[in-house]
Enzyme design. Sequence first.
Site: not given
Length: 284
Positions: A21-22, A77, A130, A169, A274
């Site tokens: 889930p995000e 999260k 899971r 960055r 990703r």
Amino acid sequence: VDKVDRQLRFARATSHISDMPELPEVEHAMQQFRAAAVGRTIARVRVLHKALERALPADAQQKLAGRTIRNVERRAKLQLVTLDDGSIIEVHFKMTGDWSFGAATDDIEHRERGRIELSDGTRVSLIDGRAFAVMRLHPPGELALPDLGLEPLSPEFTGAVLRDALAKRTIPIKQALLDQKVVSGLGNIYASEALWEAKISPERVSNKVTAAAADTLVAAIRTVLERAPAGRYYYEGTGETAEATDTAWRVYDREGEPCARCKTKIKRIVQGTRSTFYCAKCQK
Ligand SMILES: [Zn+2]
């Protein structure tokens, strides 16, 4: 046709299950948990799976009994449950965790890994296909959170702050958006979605993002997170779905489909292991 399309969508969505889930789903789950539990006292904690028992062993389960839940909040999260003695239960859903609510007397649910029974006779259950989700008890003052950037929906998260974080960055902007020190909790799906919304190429070098583009990107991040449906997400391979989260996605998991703005086919590339989905025509 509708049914076949939905099945196809399901199969495709589950192939990217590790992206869920995000943040919107975790926020929604946290709010439900808060509404169900704050002010209530824990009568008993039951752990129903070995993996969860490693994180929350018997002595921790016993310590929880009799404690009152003072607050439930989210950081990135993580869900943080503060108890009346100042100890904190840290919850991370990992790949497939979610809450389910009901009565303490209910039968154990399919994929139920743990259950918090409250003194009013209700329960909050951790459902997790899971079984990677964790619940850990931290004594007062002992929870050390990782170094996290600002929450993407907080008013402090501005274009100037983002540009500052990107200034040193040299990695592609998509990868920088997944760095929790740049912005906390923006996951793989909504990083792709925000870049599409802002018309910024996922491959643009982070320190080349202009002040104007950073402002646009911050607004886009808010837009895509607020547009995300708050419902449940897919459980891998089970066919158990409630609401089709992916209908809100403009590019994520839409490789080969026409861009909603310019009809160019959506591309998929891999950045740092990703998947990134984007429109090569309107994202520069
Ligand atoms: Zn396009």
